[in-house]
Structure formats: structure tokens, C-alpha cells
Scaffold this motif. Sequence first.
Motif, PDB file in Angstrom:
ATOM      1  N   THR A 121      -4.924  -6.065  13.306  1.00  0.00           N
ATOM      2  CA  THR A 121      -5.010  -4.620  13.059  1.00  0.00           C
ATOM      3  C   THR A 121      -3.697  -4.061  12.510  1.00  0.00           C
ATOM      4  N   ASP A 122      -3.770  -2.840  12.007  1.00  0.00           N
ATOM      5  CA  ASP A 122      -2.579  -2.138  11.535  1.00  0.00           C
ATOM      6  C   ASP A 122      -2.816  -0.639  11.660  1.00  0.00           C
ATOM      7  N   ASN A 123      -1.926   0.143  11.054  1.00  0.00           N
ATOM      8  CA  ASN A 123      -1.986   1.589  11.255  1.00  0.00           C
ATOM      9  C   ASN A 123      -3.219   2.247  10.644  1.00  0.00           C
ATOM     10  N   LEU A 124      -3.848   1.616   9.669  1.00  0.00           N
ATOM     11  CA  LEU A 124      -5.034   2.226   9.080  1.00  0.00           C
ATOM     12  C   LEU A 124      -6.206   2.225  10.057  1.00  0.00           C
ATOM     13  N   VAL A 125      -6.238   1.255  10.954  1.00  0.00           N
ATOM     14  CA  VAL A 125      -7.271   1.264  11.991  1.00  0.00           C
ATOM     15  C   VAL A 125      -7.037   2.445  12.936  1.00  0.00           C
ATOM     16  N   THR A 126      -5.762   2.722  13.228  1.00  0.00           N
ATOM     17  CA  THR A 126      -5.438   3.896  14.050  1.00  0.00           C
ATOM     18  C   THR A 126      -5.918   5.173  13.369  1.00  0.00           C
ATOM     19  N   LEU A 127      -5.679   5.289  12.072  1.00  0.00           N
ATOM     20  CA  LEU A 127      -6.156   6.466  11.332  1.00  0.00           C
ATOM     21  C   LEU A 127      -7.677   6.515  11.284  1.00  0.00           C
ATOM     22  N   MET A 128      -8.303   5.360  11.190  1.00  0.00           N
ATOM     23  CA  MET A 128      -9.770   5.308  11.197  1.00  0.00           C
ATOM     24  C   MET A 128     -10.325   5.945  12.467  1.00  0.00           C
ATOM     25  N   TYR A 129      -9.762   5.553  13.598  1.00  0.00           N
ATOM     26  CA  TYR A 129     -10.221   6.128  14.869  1.00  0.00           C
ATOM     27  C   TYR A 129      -9.857   7.610  14.966  1.00  0.00           C
ATOM     28  N   ALA A 130      -8.691   7.969  14.466  1.00  0.00           N
ATOM     29  CA  ALA A 130      -8.284   9.373  14.509  1.00  0.00           C
ATOM     30  C   ALA A 130      -9.263  10.237  13.718  1.00  0.00           C
ATOM     31  N   GLN A 131      -9.699   9.761  12.550  1.00  0.00           N
ATOM     32  CA  GLN A 131     -10.694  10.498  11.768  1.00  0.00           C
ATOM     33  C   GLN A 131     -11.976  10.688  12.559  1.00  0.00           C
ATOM     34  N   ALA A 132     -12.423   9.625  13.206  1.00  0.00           N
ATOM     35  CA  ALA A 132     -13.661   9.698  13.985  1.00  0.00           C
ATOM     36  C   ALA A 132     -13.519  10.642  15.167  1.00  0.00           C
ATOM     37  N   ASP A 145      -3.945  17.817  13.572  1.00  0.00           N
ATOM     38  CA  ASP A 145      -3.349  16.628  14.186  1.00  0.00           C
ATOM     39  C   ASP A 145      -3.497  15.426  13.258  1.00  0.00           C
ATOM     40  N   TYR A 146      -4.683  15.308  12.664  1.00  0.00           N
ATOM     41  CA  TYR A 146      -4.905  14.164  11.775  1.00  0.00           C
ATOM     42  C   TYR A 146      -3.971  14.214  10.562  1.00  0.00           C
ATOM     43  N   LYS A 147      -3.774  15.374  10.006  1.00  0.00           N
ATOM     44  CA  LYS A 147      -2.864  15.503   8.861  1.00  0.00           C
ATOM     45  C   LYS A 147      -1.457  15.051   9.230  1.00  0.00           C
ATOM     46  N   THR A 148      -1.040  15.392  10.451  1.00  0.00           N
ATOM     47  CA  THR A 148       0.278  14.968  10.935  1.00  0.00           C
ATOM     48  C   THR A 148       0.343  13.452  11.049  1.00  0.00           C
ATOM     49  N   LEU A 149      -0.728  12.852  11.587  1.00  0.00           N
ATOM     50  CA  LEU A 149      -0.772  11.401  11.749  1.00  0.00           C
ATOM     51  C   LEU A 149      -0.805  10.691  10.400  1.00  0.00           C
ATOM     52  N   GLU A 150      -1.555  11.232   9.465  1.00  0.00           N
ATOM     53  CA  GLU A 150      -1.649  10.632   8.145  1.00  0.00           C
ATOM     54  C   GLU A 150      -0.284  10.653   7.440  1.00  0.00           C
ATOM     55  N   ALA A 151       0.424  11.778   7.560  1.00  0.00           N
ATOM     56  CA  ALA A 151       1.754  11.886   6.960  1.00  0.00           C
ATOM     57  C   ALA A 151       2.707  10.867   7.586  1.00  0.00           C
ATOM     58  N   LEU A 152       2.612  10.683   8.901  1.00  0.00           N
ATOM     59  CA  LEU A 152       3.456   9.703   9.585  1.00  0.00           C
ATOM     60  C   LEU A 152       3.136   8.293   9.101  1.00  0.00           C
ATOM     61  N   ALA A 153       1.850   7.990   8.950  1.00  0.00           N
ATOM     62  CA  ALA A 153       1.444   6.660   8.489  1.00  0.00           C
ATOM     63  C   ALA A 153       1.992   6.369   7.093  1.00  0.00           C
ATOM     64  N   TRP A 154       1.981   7.373   6.224  1.00  0.00           N
ATOM     65  CA  TRP A 154       2.546   7.207   4.885  1.00  0.00           C
ATOM     66  C   TRP A 154       4.047   6.956   4.953  1.00  0.00           C
ATOM     67  N   VAL A 198     -12.572   1.451   4.854  1.00  0.00           N
ATOM     68  CA  VAL A 198     -12.596   1.065   3.436  1.00  0.00           C
ATOM     69  C   VAL A 198     -11.908   2.131   2.589  1.00  0.00           C
ATOM     70  N   ASN A 199     -12.243   3.399   2.856  1.00  0.00           N
ATOM     71  CA  ASN A 199     -11.635   4.495   2.092  1.00  0.00           C
ATOM     72  C   ASN A 199     -10.127   4.565   2.323  1.00  0.00           C
ATOM     73  N   LEU A 200      -9.691   4.303   3.550  1.00  0.00           N
ATOM     74  CA  LEU A 200      -8.253   4.321   3.843  1.00  0.00           C
ATOM     75  C   LEU A 200      -7.534   3.179   3.142  1.00  0.00           C
ATOM     76  N   LEU A 201      -8.145   2.015   3.107  1.00  0.00           N
ATOM     77  CA  LEU A 201      -7.547   0.875   2.401  1.00  0.00           C
ATOM     78  C   LEU A 201      -7.374   1.192   0.918  1.00  0.00           C
ATOM     79  N   LYS A 202      -8.330   1.892   0.359  1.00  0.00           N
ATOM     80  CA  LYS A 202      -8.226   2.292  -1.047  1.00  0.00           C
ATOM     81  C   LYS A 202      -7.180   3.393  -1.215  1.00  0.00           C
ATOM     82  N   GLN A 203      -7.199   4.345  -0.305  1.00  0.00           N
ATOM     83  CA  GLN A 203      -6.266   5.466  -0.385  1.00  0.00           C
ATOM     84  C   GLN A 203      -4.812   5.004  -0.293  1.00  0.00           C
ATOM     85  N   PHE A 204      -4.550   4.013   0.559  1.00  0.00           N
ATOM     86  CA  PHE A 204      -3.180   3.539   0.767  1.00  0.00           C
ATOM     87  C   PHE A 204      -2.798   2.409  -0.190  1.00  0.00           C
TER      88      PHE A 204
END
Length: 301
Positions: A121-132, A145-154, A198-204
Motif C-alpha cells: 500500500t501507499d498514500n493513494l490508498v489512504t486518499l481512497m479511503y478518505a474519499q469514501a 478535510d479531504y482537500k487538506t489531505l490531498e494537498a499533503l499527499a502531493w 484508479v482515478n487517483l493513480l491517474k491523477q498522481f
Amino acid sequence: WKINEIVYVKRDINPISATLIRENPIKYWNKIAWAFRPYFSTNILITGTASEGKSTLTKDIATYFGIPYSEEYGRTYMEFYGKSDTDLTINDFQEFLIEQRRDTKSKIESPGNNGIVISDTDNLVTLMYAQAYVEDNNIDLTKEDYKTLEALAWNIKRGIQWDKIFLLPPKNKFVDDGCRYMEQSSMEERTKNYNRLVNLLKQFGWWDKVEIINGDYLENFETVKAYINGKFNFNNTVIELDDERTNNQAYVENWIYKQMGLIANVFRIQNLYAYISVGIEHVGPKNADNYLVIFDITSRI
């Protein structure tokens, strides 16, 4: 001062170059300075939704090859603090992102990294769960909160590059192991999460590294195994080593670390690579397959 004479050193005295290293860093791993080895590390990610066998596959591959691996930090964190998914807040998710990266980076930079690291696993799985969880009324996580997490992941994406990503789609029976969030156990919810990932993998920007593996456990194991074996594509004169054939110092060293991994697994020793390092030197005539193996052991005390 002045130069009185220029001496040209023959390349075959030390037959290595930056070009050779870039073309096959594992083959010339022991020629790479320690400070630069993380840059040339082959980093493999096993990812997917819950209950698809990611952790088992990662550990078994790591044991088979004797290579370092990083585990899913979020699961370890929740088990340690006795938290369920409904207890999670943005603070927990920030911890997941930061510590997951730190753990993976430490494996890449560890003395035990002999050219290949694998991660569960990696941080995109964390974002996946955060989205859900933003859409789940049982969990205190907002869109902000999700926007904050996404910015941190980037921001923390830099420093870890994936050379290969094996993606497991949802297909297996969802196992309630006492830690998983059963509200997401249906195939419908798991498929939603998979599409998010899948969308996160493409986005990143990782999609070009992805290979979807959709076989049974043994088939998936053989697929990952074949990819890693392909990194040790050595020909020419060979030596026999436990029924393996090789002519390369890095392969010999990797084989020894593999045995160490088996020992660590049997005796349940954590981070064995932190206490034992191996150095291998070619000795004798250049056309002879003679290797001197040197073990450097550091006490736990």
C-alpha cells in the motif's frame, strides 16, 4: 603547480561507468556509492482495495527474495491504538500519510536494500479511503478535510518513485478480521473504492506504471516473481549457487540476503538487515568465479 604527465587509466581496471549503472543498476549495485543507492532502487508497489491479499503477497514476495518491504501503516496504527474506522479524524489520516511515506522511505534507504524494495500500500490508498469516508455519515471527515489531505499527499509525494505498481481489483471474499470496516464489505462499495484508486493513480501520474493482476494467489505471486527475476537478467559465464546460475556479484549478495530473510521469518526477527550486512569481493583471476563473502554483524545490545 603544473601537470608534468597525464596518465590514462584503462577502463578494464575498473570496468564501470554511469551508463552501465543507469542501464542496469542492480547488476552494478555494489559499485554505486551509498548516498546514491536510493535513487537507483527499484521500488515495487502492491496496491488495491481491502481483503484482496496485498499484505500476504507482499510479505511472501519479500521473504522469497529476501528484500525489504514496508507494511500498511494505517492498519498497524489502528490496531495499536484500538481505533475503528468510525473513530478516525483528519489527524489520524495525516498521521497515516506522513508515517507511511517515512516507513517506505526508510526501507528504500536501509542497508538491507540490495536494489529492490516492495511495499504493501501507499498514500493513494489512504486518499481512497478518505474519499469514501467523506460520504459516510458515520465518520467525521469533511470535504475540506479531504482537500487538506490531498494537498499533503502531493507535498510528500516527492522522494519516492514507483517503478512498478501491481494493482489487485476486487474479486476475493471480504474477510472480517476484526479490523476492517464492514460497511464497505459489499462488492458494490469495493468497486467504488477501486474506481477511486484508479482515478487517483491517474491523477498522481502513476498509471503508466500499473499492471493489473487478476489471477488467483499463486498466479499473482508468479507474476510479481517473474518481474523481479527479470531484474536479474545476467548471462555469460556462470557459477552454481544453490541450483541458481549467476555470474554477478549483486546476484550473489541478493541470494545471501534472501537466505537471511528466510532466517528472519523462521525466528521472527524484525529488521534483521539492520544488524547484518554483507560485503562480497571478487578474488583471484578476473575470469574466475571466486567470491569472498564478508559478514558484518552488529549486536542488538
